[in-house]
Design a protein around this motif. Structure first.
Motif, mmCIF file in Angstrom:
data_model
loop_
_atom_site.group_PDB
_atom_site.id
_atom_site.type_symbol
_atom_site.label_atom_id
_atom_site.label_comp_id
_atom_site.label_asym_id
_atom_site.label_seq_id
_atom_site.Cartn_x
_atom_site.Cartn_y
_atom_site.Cartn_z
ATOM 1 N N ASN A 34 34.446 35.895 41.246
ATOM 2 C CA ASN A 34 33.911 36.762 40.185
ATOM 3 C C ASN A 34 32.400 36.564 40.009
ATOM 4 N N LEU B 152 37.948 33.524 33.650
ATOM 5 C CA LEU B 152 37.955 34.824 32.971
ATOM 6 C C LEU B 152 39.400 35.273 32.748
ATOM 7 N N ARG B 153 39.547 36.376 32.016
ATOM 8 C CA ARG B 153 40.880 36.951 31.793
ATOM 9 C C ARG B 153 40.759 38.482 31.761
ATOM 10 N N CYS B 154 40.541 39.085 32.918
ATOM 11 C CA CYS B 154 40.484 40.552 32.963
ATOM 12 C C CYS B 154 41.854 41.115 32.573
ATOM 13 N N THR C 91 47.560 33.456 38.399
ATOM 14 C CA THR C 91 46.451 32.518 38.600
ATOM 15 C C THR C 91 45.504 32.528 37.414
ATOM 16 N N SER C 92 45.706 33.451 36.493
ATOM 17 C CA SER C 92 44.776 33.567 35.365
ATOM 18 C C SER C 92 45.530 33.489 34.041
ATOM 19 N N LYS D 182 32.356 41.362 36.792
ATOM 20 C CA LYS D 182 33.268 42.010 35.862
ATOM 21 C C LYS D 182 32.507 42.840 34.821
ATOM 22 N N CYS E 32 44.003 42.065 35.583
ATOM 23 C CA CYS E 32 44.079 41.075 36.668
ATOM 24 C C CYS E 32 45.302 41.311 37.551
ATOM 25 N N SER F 171 46.240 39.213 39.827
ATOM 26 C CA SER F 171 46.836 37.917 40.183
ATOM 27 C C SER F 171 47.110 37.157 38.885
ATOM 28 N N CYS G 24 41.459 30.464 36.470
ATOM 29 C CA CYS G 24 40.306 31.355 36.394
ATOM 30 C C CYS G 24 39.587 31.125 35.073
ATOM 31 N N GLY H 109 41.643 33.896 44.450
ATOM 32 C CA GLY H 109 42.235 33.269 43.284
ATOM 33 C C GLY H 109 42.909 34.318 42.426
ATOM 34 N N GLY H 110 42.784 34.080 41.112
ATOM 35 C CA GLY H 110 41.997 33.147 40.364
ATOM 36 C C GLY H 110 40.500 33.168 40.746
HETATM 37 S S1 SF4 Z 1 41.303 36.343 38.919
HETATM 38 FE FE1 SF4 Z 1 39.689 37.897 39.030
HETATM 39 S S2 SF4 Z 1 40.645 39.732 38.115
HETATM 40 FE FE2 SF4 Z 1 41.883 37.953 37.501
HETATM 41 S S3 SF4 Z 1 41.068 37.297 35.533
HETATM 42 FE FE3 SF4 Z 1 40.001 36.099 37.091
HETATM 43 S S4 SF4 Z 1 38.138 37.257 37.534
HETATM 44 FE FE4 SF4 Z 1 39.518 38.649 36.474
#
Ligand code: SF4
Length: 259
Positions: free
Chosen positions: A121, A53-55, A63-64, A138, A58, A60, A51, A93-94
């Motif tokens: 996202n 991003l890094r919410c 995957t991130s 996000k 998250c 999942s 991914c 995903g991710g």
């Molecule tokens: S998979 Fe979705 S929730 Fe998780 S970090 Fe990436 S964008 Fe954010």
């Protein structure tokens, strides 16, 4: 074995020495779609790894924050999907659209008559046969500040903040695909930002975006957390005229993997 790397955020799962596939896959399974307007529909989930991003919340994580997976070719993935008795496929995903070869996978699935949903996202657009774009922009509240970072140091906060929104790309999804906008809502403080963003997307898109295509989803990866957020978010949906979406998979299976 897969080798995971979280330093780049784009090329997040290294190709193994003997890997000959095209897309890094974290898991593939059949379950009920848990979120959005197709909630409750039996679907095969193809979860890519990696991914941009890094919410902090998250759901999942693997995957991130700690991406893991193996590389598979499109033919192998289509064969695996065909092993289940479902005609809906959810590519998730991710961030699945990080990977260019997901277009080939979506082409192959469309050729075989599957309904495809892509959970994204909304920061990367690709032209592909997507029946439902489930776009989850996000909000500021997603940023992994030092206090919220699951690893505790906040080193991803600046990159996440810089990448998390691209209004033109979001508008392109609305124009090119049947799109639902799905917001993870932590509480009433998120609503002003959602209202502003929906307004900006509507201004940028040529295609109308009705309120019913804007979904509010309670933040929470466990039943315990959802018990705190779902009623608050349901009340916000009524107040603002947007649609509420449950997280059926959490209600049914809590935080069990493969659901
Ligand atoms: S998979 Fe979705 S929730 Fe998780 S970090 Fe990436 S964008 Fe954010």
């Amino acid at each position: 074995m897969p080798v995971a790397s979280d330093t780049d955020g784009v090329e997040t799962v290294e190709r193994t020495a003997d890997g000959d596939g095209d897309i890094p896959i974290n898991e593939l399974f059949c379950s009920l779609q848990g979120e959005g307007r197709l909630a409750g529909v039996p679907s095969v989930f193809v979860r890519t790894s990696g991914c941009n991003l890094r919410c902090w919340f998250c759901d999942s994580y693997h995957t991130s924050w700690e991406p893991t997976g193996d590389w598979y070719g499109v033919d192998d993935l289509v064969e695996a999907v065909a092993g289940y008795d479902a005609d809906h496929v959810v590519l998730t995903g991710g961030e699945p659209l990080l990977h260019a070869d997901t277009v080939d996978l979506l082409d192959a699935l469309a050729d075989r008559g599957y309904h495809t949903t892509v959970e994204t996202n909304g920061t990367i657009f690709r032209d592909a046969p997507i029946d439902l774009a489930s776009v989850s922009p996000k909000l500021r509240s997603s940023t992994p500040t030092a206090e919220r970072d699951p690893r505790g140091d906040g080193e991803w906060a600046e990159r996440h903040e810089r990448r998390r929104l691209d209004v033109e790309t979001l508008a392109t999804f609305v124009d090119e695909y049947d799109t639902q906008l799905k917001f993870v809502v932590t509480g009433p403080d998120d609503m002003a930002e959602i209202e502003r963003l929906v307004g900006r997307i509507r201004d940028a898109a040529d295609t109308p975006l009705p309120d019913e295509a804007v979904l509010l989803m309670p933040e929470g990866q466990t039943r315990e957390r959802l018990n705190e957020t779902r009623r608050v978010v349901a009340d916000l949906a009524v107040e603002y005229g947007y649609r509420y979406t449950p997280r059926l998979h959490v209600d049914l299976w809590n935080d069990a993997p493969g659901t």
